[in-house]
Structure formats: C-alpha cells, structure tokens
Scaffold this motif. Structure first.
Motif, PDB file in Angstrom:
ATOM      1  N   SER A 101      14.265  11.928 -18.769  1.00 46.34           N
ATOM      2  CA  SER A 101      15.206  11.085 -18.062  1.00 46.34           C
ATOM      3  C   SER A 101      15.015   9.460 -18.187  1.00 46.34           C
ATOM      4  N   GLY A 102      14.062   9.291 -19.164  1.00 48.53           N
ATOM      5  CA  GLY A 102      13.837   7.979 -19.492  1.00 48.53           C
ATOM      6  C   GLY A 102      13.073   7.122 -18.300  1.00 48.53           C
ATOM      7  N   LEU A 103      12.532   7.791 -17.671  1.00 52.23           N
ATOM      8  CA  LEU A 103      11.679   7.235 -16.340  1.00 52.23           C
ATOM      9  C   LEU A 103      10.485   6.640 -17.150  1.00 52.23           C
ATOM     10  N   PRO A 104      10.247   5.435 -17.121  1.00 54.27           N
ATOM     11  CA  PRO A 104       8.887   4.860 -17.653  1.00 54.27           C
ATOM     12  C   PRO A 104       7.532   5.661 -17.474  1.00 54.27           C
ATOM     13  N   ALA A 105       6.840   5.935 -18.423  1.00 51.95           N
ATOM     14  CA  ALA A 105       5.460   6.795 -18.144  1.00 51.95           C
ATOM     15  C   ALA A 105       4.502   5.951 -17.318  1.00 51.95           C
ATOM     16  N   ALA A 106       4.850   4.671 -17.221  1.00 46.19           N
ATOM     17  CA  ALA A 106       3.865   3.707 -16.473  1.00 46.19           C
ATOM     18  C   ALA A 106       4.062   3.888 -14.995  1.00 46.19           C
ATOM     19  N   SER A 107       5.018   4.605 -14.522  1.00 45.64           N
ATOM     20  CA  SER A 107       5.250   4.906 -13.258  1.00 45.64           C
ATOM     21  C   SER A 107       4.180   5.719 -12.737  1.00 45.64           C
ATOM     22  N   ALA A 108       3.525   6.464 -13.545  1.00 43.88           N
ATOM     23  CA  ALA A 108       2.268   7.208 -13.048  1.00 43.88           C
ATOM     24  C   ALA A 108       1.031   6.363 -12.711  1.00 43.88           C
ATOM     25  N   ASP A 109       1.051   5.250 -13.813  1.00 45.79           N
ATOM     26  CA  ASP A 109      -0.101   4.064 -13.554  1.00 45.79           C
ATOM     27  C   ASP A 109       0.176   3.206 -12.277  1.00 45.79           C
ATOM     28  N   VAL A 110       1.548   3.122 -11.847  1.00 44.65           N
ATOM     29  CA  VAL A 110       1.930   2.420 -10.578  1.00 44.65           C
ATOM     30  C   VAL A 110       1.419   3.218  -9.422  1.00 44.65           C
ATOM     31  N   VAL A 111       1.714   4.271  -9.380  1.00 39.80           N
ATOM     32  CA  VAL A 111       1.354   5.156  -8.153  1.00 39.80           C
ATOM     33  C   VAL A 111      -0.151   5.266  -8.167  1.00 39.80           C
ATOM     34  N   GLN A 112      -1.033   5.455  -9.448  1.00 37.68           N
ATOM     35  CA  GLN A 112      -2.108   5.526  -9.381  1.00 37.68           C
ATOM     36  C   GLN A 112      -2.755   4.197  -8.767  1.00 37.68           C
ATOM     37  N   GLY A 113      -2.448   3.316  -9.199  1.00 37.09           N
ATOM     38  CA  GLY A 113      -3.365   1.952  -8.870  1.00 37.09           C
ATOM     39  C   GLY A 113      -3.046   1.689  -7.477  1.00 37.09           C
ATOM     40  N   LEU A 114      -1.710   2.057  -6.926  1.00 37.90           N
ATOM     41  CA  LEU A 114      -1.426   1.671  -5.574  1.00 37.90           C
ATOM     42  C   LEU A 114      -2.077   2.637  -4.560  1.00 37.90           C
ATOM     43  N   LEU A 115      -2.205   4.002  -5.303  1.00 37.99           N
ATOM     44  CA  LEU A 115      -2.876   4.850  -4.323  1.00 37.99           C
ATOM     45  C   LEU A 115      -4.355   4.383  -3.887  1.00 37.99           C
ATOM     46  N   LEU A 116      -5.143   3.963  -4.979  1.00 41.96           N
ATOM     47  CA  LEU A 116      -6.360   3.547  -4.905  1.00 41.96           C
ATOM     48  C   LEU A 116      -6.428   2.295  -3.982  1.00 41.96           C
ATOM     49  N   LEU A 117      -5.570   1.520  -4.241  1.00 42.40           N
ATOM     50  CA  LEU A 117      -5.354   0.191  -3.276  1.00 42.40           C
ATOM     51  C   LEU A 117      -5.106   0.387  -1.652  1.00 42.40           C
ATOM     52  N   PHE A 118      -4.334   1.612  -1.573  1.00 40.72           N
ATOM     53  CA  PHE A 118      -4.249   1.808  -0.141  1.00 40.72           C
ATOM     54  C   PHE A 118      -5.486   2.983   0.257  1.00 40.72           C
ATOM     55  N   VAL A 119      -5.784   3.471  -0.475  1.00 37.83           N
ATOM     56  CA  VAL A 119      -7.141   4.362  -0.143  1.00 37.83           C
ATOM     57  C   VAL A 119      -8.201   3.425   0.346  1.00 37.83           C
ATOM     58  N   LEU A 120      -8.489   2.236  -0.466  1.00 37.83           N
ATOM     59  CA  LEU A 120      -9.483   1.329   0.029  1.00 37.83           C
ATOM     60  C   LEU A 120      -9.117   0.510   0.912  1.00 37.83           C
ATOM     61  N   LEU A 121      -7.868   0.199   1.372  1.00 39.67           N
ATOM     62  CA  LEU A 121      -7.549  -0.591   2.413  1.00 39.67           C
ATOM     63  C   LEU A 121      -8.011   0.084   3.759  1.00 39.67           C
ATOM     64  N   GLY A 122      -7.216   1.722   3.611  1.00 36.54           N
ATOM     65  CA  GLY A 122      -7.627   2.495   4.739  1.00 36.54           C
ATOM     66  C   GLY A 122      -9.138   2.484   4.884  1.00 36.54           C
ATOM     67  N   GLN A 123      -9.793   2.870   4.130  1.00 37.00           N
ATOM     68  CA  GLN A 123     -11.463   2.751   4.419  1.00 37.00           C
ATOM     69  C   GLN A 123     -11.852   1.655   4.892  1.00 37.00           C
ATOM     70  N   SER A 124     -11.487   0.549   4.597  1.00 35.02           N
ATOM     71  CA  SER A 124     -12.031  -0.651   4.936  1.00 35.02           C
ATOM     72  C   SER A 124     -11.606  -0.973   6.433  1.00 35.02           C
ATOM     73  N   SER A 125     -10.240  -0.482   6.793  1.00 35.80           N
ATOM     74  CA  SER A 125      -9.745  -0.800   8.249  1.00 35.80           C
ATOM     75  C   SER A 125     -10.529   0.282   9.055  1.00 35.80           C
ATOM     76  N   LEU A 126     -10.850   1.496   8.530  1.00 35.03           N
ATOM     77  CA  LEU A 126     -11.463   2.316   9.185  1.00 35.03           C
ATOM     78  C   LEU A 126     -13.004   1.879   9.584  1.00 35.03           C
ATOM     79  N   ALA A 127     -13.291   1.337   8.646  1.00 35.90           N
ATOM     80  CA  ALA A 127     -14.827   0.875   8.951  1.00 35.90           C
ATOM     81  C   ALA A 127     -14.866  -0.276   9.957  1.00 35.90           C
ATOM     82  N   LYS A 128     -13.870  -1.071   9.708  1.00 41.42           N
ATOM     83  CA  LYS A 128     -13.875  -2.291  10.937  1.00 41.42           C
ATOM     84  C   LYS A 128     -13.520  -1.555  12.134  1.00 41.42           C
ATOM     85  N   TRP A 129     -12.745  -0.659  12.271  1.00 43.14           N
ATOM     86  CA  TRP A 129     -12.232  -0.060  13.563  1.00 43.14           C
ATOM     87  C   TRP A 129     -13.797   0.611  14.322  1.00 43.14           C
ATOM     88  N   GLU A 130     -14.268   1.338  13.293  1.00 41.48           N
ATOM     89  CA  GLU A 130     -15.642   1.763  13.719  1.00 41.48           C
ATOM     90  C   GLU A 130     -16.546   0.830  14.391  1.00 41.48           C
TER      91      GLU A 130
END
Lengths: 301, 354
Positions: free
Chosen positions: B306-335
């Motif tokens: 369907s012509g979806l760029p293969a890079a869409s997987a890269d985008v999700v992977q990059g953002l996934l790590l980004l939000f995981v890290l953000l979550g971890q750092s805010s959890l740490a701060k909350w603790e």
C-alpha cells in the motif's frame, strides 16, 4: 596539477557539511550538552531542504527551512535534557532515530527527484592565484558561510561575555548557576543553534553535493562530526582542517577513477571511517590532557 | 509492582508513539486509524504475518542482547548492524573453507560468531587500552561493515552464475535451516529463545553477571573491590558482537540463503532501541523484540502493498524509546518527590512531639 586542484576543491566542498556539523556539536558541547542526535538533525534538515526547494523553487528558503528543521530537533533535545532531565546520551540517540525515521518517512515521495545545485561564487581577488585559485575558490555560498561561522563562533566563544557564560555552563553547571549564569537558557540556545547548523549541513549535502534526496544520504557524517569534535579539541578553528581532511577522503573516493586509482569504490568508501577511528585513537594516545568540557565528561561516565 | 509499572509505562509510551505516527501520517494526507490497524493486522493478524514477525524476531532479539549485555557494564554498542553483517560474511567464509561436509553447520555458526565477536573486539580494545569512545567506534564500523559486504558481493564472493547481480553463491541445501509449520519460519526461533534464556540466567544468577552490573553501576567501586573493569568492558562488547554475529548466521542460513547487500532491515539498530527501552530489565526484551519485529515486518510488507513508507517503523521505534525514557524519568522524579514528602512529614511529626 589540475587534478590536485579538482580534488582539493571537492575536498572543501565535501568537507563543508562535516564542518558545519562539527561547529554545531562544538557549540552544544561547550555548553555542557552532548548531542548524539546530530545525524538525525542533518537527515531532517536535508529532507526539509529538498522538499522546500522542490515546492517553492527558492534556494534561500530551502536553506533556511533546513536549518529550522534541524533547530527544532535540537530544541527537542535541549528541552528533554535540560528541562525534563532525561539522560543526555539516551535522548540524543533517541532523536537520532526519530530524526532519521521522520526524514525517511516524509522524504519517501521525493526520493531521487533531481534538485538544482547551489550557484558557485567566484571571489575575484582570490581567483587570481595560479593553478589552485579557480579550482578551490569557486565554491558555493554555504562553503564561505561555514568558514565565516567558524570564525564568528571562535570569537564568540573565546572573546565575548556570552562565550564565557557558555563555557561556564559547560565546565560546571552547578557553580555557574550559583554565580547567576542562566544555564538553562544558555544550553537551550547553544543546542538549538548547534542543531540548526547541522540542519544547514544536511541542506548542503542535498543542494551542494548530491543534488537529490535519498534515505540514508547522510551516511554517518553526523557521527563522524561528533568524533572529529574530540580531534578539533572543542575549538571552532581546529574544526576547519579536521573537516577538510575528512572531505578530502570523500573527494579521493569520488575522483578515484579520474586519478587512475583502481581500488574498488566499496573499499574506498570505508576509508573516511577507518581514518576517523585511527585519528581518534591517535588523539587519545598522544594527549592525556583533554579539552573536553567537564560537564560532557561527567555525562559520558 | 515494579514490573507492572514498567509495563504500564511501556503501553503508555506505545500509545503516545502511535499518536506521533498518526500526526506524521496526517501530514502526508493518510488516514491514521486504518493505517495503524493495517500495520498491526499485517504483523499479528494472520498466520503468515505472525510467522514473518517471529522470523524477524530472531535477529532483533539477538541484536538487542548484543546491546543489552555491554549496556550492563556501561558500554554503548550501536554496532549490532555491523556485527550482524560480519557474522553473515563469517558464515559464507566458513562454508567456503570446509565445503559441503558434516562439520558444515557448526563451522558456519562458529565463523559467524568469531567474525561478529572480532568486529566488536576492535572498539573493545580501543576502549580498554586507549579509552576511545566505544559508541562512536561501533557506529563507524557499521558503515565499514556494510561497505565490506558490498565489496565482497560485487567482487571476490560474487556468484559467477548470478548474471552480474551482487550476490554470493546460494548455500547447499544441507546448510539451510529447515522451515517449520509450512512457513518461512525456521528452527532458529526456538534456539534463539534458549540462547536468550541462558544469557538472562547468567546475568541474573552468576557471579559474572553481578560483577558486570557492578562495573556498570559504579566503575570506581568495582575497581576498588578488585573487579577487572576494563576486561569486563572488553568482554561484554565481544559477547555482544558474537550474538549479533549469530544473527547474521540466521539471516543467511534461515532467510536469505546467500550473501546479499540487503541482509538486514536495520535489525542492529532496532535491537539497540529495544535494549535501551528495557534498561537492564531482561525479561522485557522478549515482548519488546516481538513488538518491534512486528513493526519492521509489517512496514516492510505494507511498503510494497500500500505504499506506506518503510520508515514508519523507524518513526514508531524512535518515538517509543523517547516516550519510554520520558516516562522513566518522570517516574523517577515522582519517587524523589514522594521520598522528600515522607521525610518532611516525619519531621513534622517529631517536631510536634517536642
């Protein structure tokens, strides 16, 4: 002689994106923030430049858009590390993937579309130098701009009050903050401006060099730039020779056939990376004293 | 409790990453809801899709381990991609050395592991002896390794019968891993699971694992109690390289059946992202590898359909790590905030006694 001129000329052209990227990273690291997302900022800058060039036909707009795209990624990195306090290396690596991914994603429809090059400017006075003059000194505007930026950055860093504030943030953020230096704002500024230079570097790759956008066109130049910062000892002036030598290695590869070198182009394309690794090792061997800003050294441990 | 929190954090990050992808899709004028549904449907919705996903899980999980083990000792290995390429070269080289014989399979595995380990030993030695930044060197060597594969398949290793296509000779049938369940899936999947479990056990239960983690947590403490810090740096990098090399073997013997320039769909980089999302929680490697492999394989197939760029997987992977890290750092701060509050409350109690 003509060939030497040709190779030197294309060494300077090929070294310019690397120079801009090194300068961007020097600025960020001098303020104490490593930006490992440089390659991502370059990719995003290159893709944006190609888009804007194709859509508007204006080269100036395209260069500006590329820089802005890089700057946005840099601002994200700065916000994540300085404000949200994510670990610096992790955030940078993340933005490398995000930048590269977004560039590949949005750039997919324009892959391989031909782009007009940047017009070359002949500096009339310098052009009179025999042999080398015409070859070396008929470069496009970004080449001269990059040299000017290096000079200005040196002046700002080492001769102005702002430069002192930047260096203070990079050496010891806590002390600097206690002394009233606006560390957060300085860092936001340095990382963003630095990443905009990386965006411009990406713009120069597509407009001044490849004349087309392809996914993976940055080919590690951003990472090389991060390595060369160590070699340049965090000094914008030393960045010039480092970048041009690296550009020379690319130039050799591109002009190998003209020069009568019959080594496989695939082997030659390894050369820049191998030489960078060797140079990094040599730098660590010979100088025990590093110029690394102390805050950067802390982050790497 | 800690596990529940990290799973919740992960799911939250996934939602945010998909939201990010939706924004990117809207910008290119695609409907995000149907695209994302078809992305997951292609990865997990059918027998064929699921088998392709598991097929990609092999290299991703191995490359994730290749980054996760050095990360335990504080070393950053972004070189999984290059080590995988070297493993693939090693496989084909070993085969050409022994030819079609009984020792063939074990020699191929050995060749892959050796060359992958050797490729990681370069940054290992440079780090151990001279203190050169291993993240940069492993990354540079990716580009060298990819060029090396290109050189080999265009030159010395090119199959004379390939009509000029850049690829090596096909493997003999006996060297190819047998497919299972009538799909492209091979036995490697189960073996990799075993390898991964053994490594997790070594990390959790042995002295070596504990010492490795000590090095990563505090170099000074580790050297004070007599742990050979530099050797752990070197050893963990080489171990990682060997595992990524093994991934190269599986790609050759299980999927491609010959050396080509496109042996990897960026598995090395995806593995690195998975490893960094886990942050030393090894059990998380398994579900995350499957998730990321699903993204890779469905983006790869949707690109054609369907012509979806293969890079869409890269985008999700990059953002996934980004939000995981953000979550971890805010959890740490909350603790931290919670801990400070508790101390303050206790102080108030004591002061009311006086």
């Amino acid at each position: 002689m003509e060939l030497t001129g040709l190779i030197l000329g294309s060494a300077i052209a090929a070294g310019t994106p690397v120079l801009l990227a090194i300068l961007g990273e020097i600025l960020a690291q001098r303020s104490g923030i490593v930006n490992l997302g440089l390659e991502g900022a370059m990719a995003l800058g290159a893709m944006t430049t190609a888009w804007v060039q194709l859509a508007t036909g204006s080269t100036v707009l395209a260069l500006i858009a590329g820089s802005i795209a890089g700057a946005l990624l840099g601002l994200t990195h700065a916000t994540l590390t300085v404000v949200a306090r994510i670990q610096v290396l992790a955030s940078g690596l993340c933005l490398f993937f995000v930048g590269k991914g977004l560039a590949g994603f949005w750039g997919a429809p324009i892959v391989g579309r031909p782009l007009p090059g940047l017009p070359s400017l002949r500096l009339t006075v310098l052009n009179e130098i025999p042999f080398l003059g015409p070859a070396i000194l008929s470069q496009d505007i970004v080449v001269y701009l990059a040299i000017a930026i290096a000079a200005v950055m040196w002046w700002v860093l080492f001769r102005t009050n702002l430069g002192l504030l930047i260096q203070a943030s990079g050496e010891n953020a806590e002390v600097a903050r206690a002394e009233g230096v606006p560390v957060v704002r300085i860092r936001l500024l340095c990382v963003t401006v630095g990443a905009s230079l990386a965006g411009l570097a990406g713009a120069h790759i597509v407009l001044g060099f490849s004349h087309t956008w392809l996914d993976g066109i940055i080919a590690g130049r951003g990472w090389v730039a991060i390595g060369l910062v160590i070699l340049a000892r965090w000094n914008p002036i030393y960045a010039l020779p480092c970048a041009y030598v690296f550009g020379g290695l690319i130039a050799i590869q591109l002009n190998a056939q003209a020069a009568g070198i019959s080594i496989s182009p695939y082997l030659l394309s390894m050369l820049p990376y191998i030489v960078t690794i060797a140079a990094l090792t040599a730098a660590h061997l010979w100088s025990k004293r590093t110029a690394m800003p102390a805050e950067v050294a802390n982050a790497e441990q | 409790m800690r596990r529940l929190i990290s799973i919740a954090n992960l799911l939250f990050a996934l939602v945010l990453a998909l939201a990010g992808l939706s924004l990117a899709l809207l910008l290119v004028g695609r409907r995000p809801d149907t695209t994302i549904i078809s992305l997951f449907d292609a990865a997990f919705g059918s027998r064929l899709g699921l088998s392709e996903t598991l097929l990609r899980t092999v290299p991703v999980l191995l490359c994730a381990l290749a980054a996760a083990i050095p990360a335990q000792s504080g070393q950053i290995n972004i070189g999984g991609e290059g080590q995988l390429h070297l493993g693939a070269i090693g496989t084909v080289l070993a085969l050409s050395l022994v030819g079609n014989s009984g020792l063939m399979v074990s020699t191929m595995v050995l060749g892959a592991i050796l060359l992958g380990g050797m490729w990681a030993a370069i940054p290992g030695v440079l780090r151990m002896r001279f203190g050169v930044n291993e993240a940069l060197v492993t990354l540079f060597l990716n580009y060298v390794a990819i060029s090396l594969v290109q050189y080999l398949v265009h030159g010395p290793m090119r199959d004379p019968a390939s009509h000029g296509w850049p690829m090596s000779e096909p493997l003999p049938p006996a060297a190819i891993l047998t497919p299972i369940f009538g799909t492209r899936l091979h036995w490697g999947v189960l073996l990799v699971l075993v390898v991964a479990l053994v490594i997790v056990a070594v990390m959790r239960l042995t002295r070596t694992g504990v010492e490795l983690r000590t090095v990563g947590l505090n170099v000074r403490t580790a050297s004070l109690v007599g742990i050979p810090v530099r050797w752990y740096w070197f050893g963990s990098l080489v171990c990682g390289g060997m595992l990524a090399g093994l991934a190269g073997y599986y790609e050759i013997a299980g999927v491609q059946h010959r050396l080509r320039t496109d042996i990897s769909l960026g598995f090395g980089y995806s593995g690195f992202l998975v490893a960094w999302m886990c942050r030393g929680q090894f059990w998380l490697l398994f579900p995350l590898s499957v998730l990321v492999s699903g993204l890779i394989s469905s983006a790869d197939s949707l690109q054609i359909m369907s012509g979806l760029p293969a890079a869409s997987a890269d985008v999700v992977q990059g953002l996934l790590l980004l939000f995981v890290l953000l979550g971890q750092s805010s959890l740490a701060k909350w603790e931290q905030v919670r801990a400070v509050r508790q101390v303050l409350q206790r102080e108030r109690k004591y002061s009311s006694w006086n």
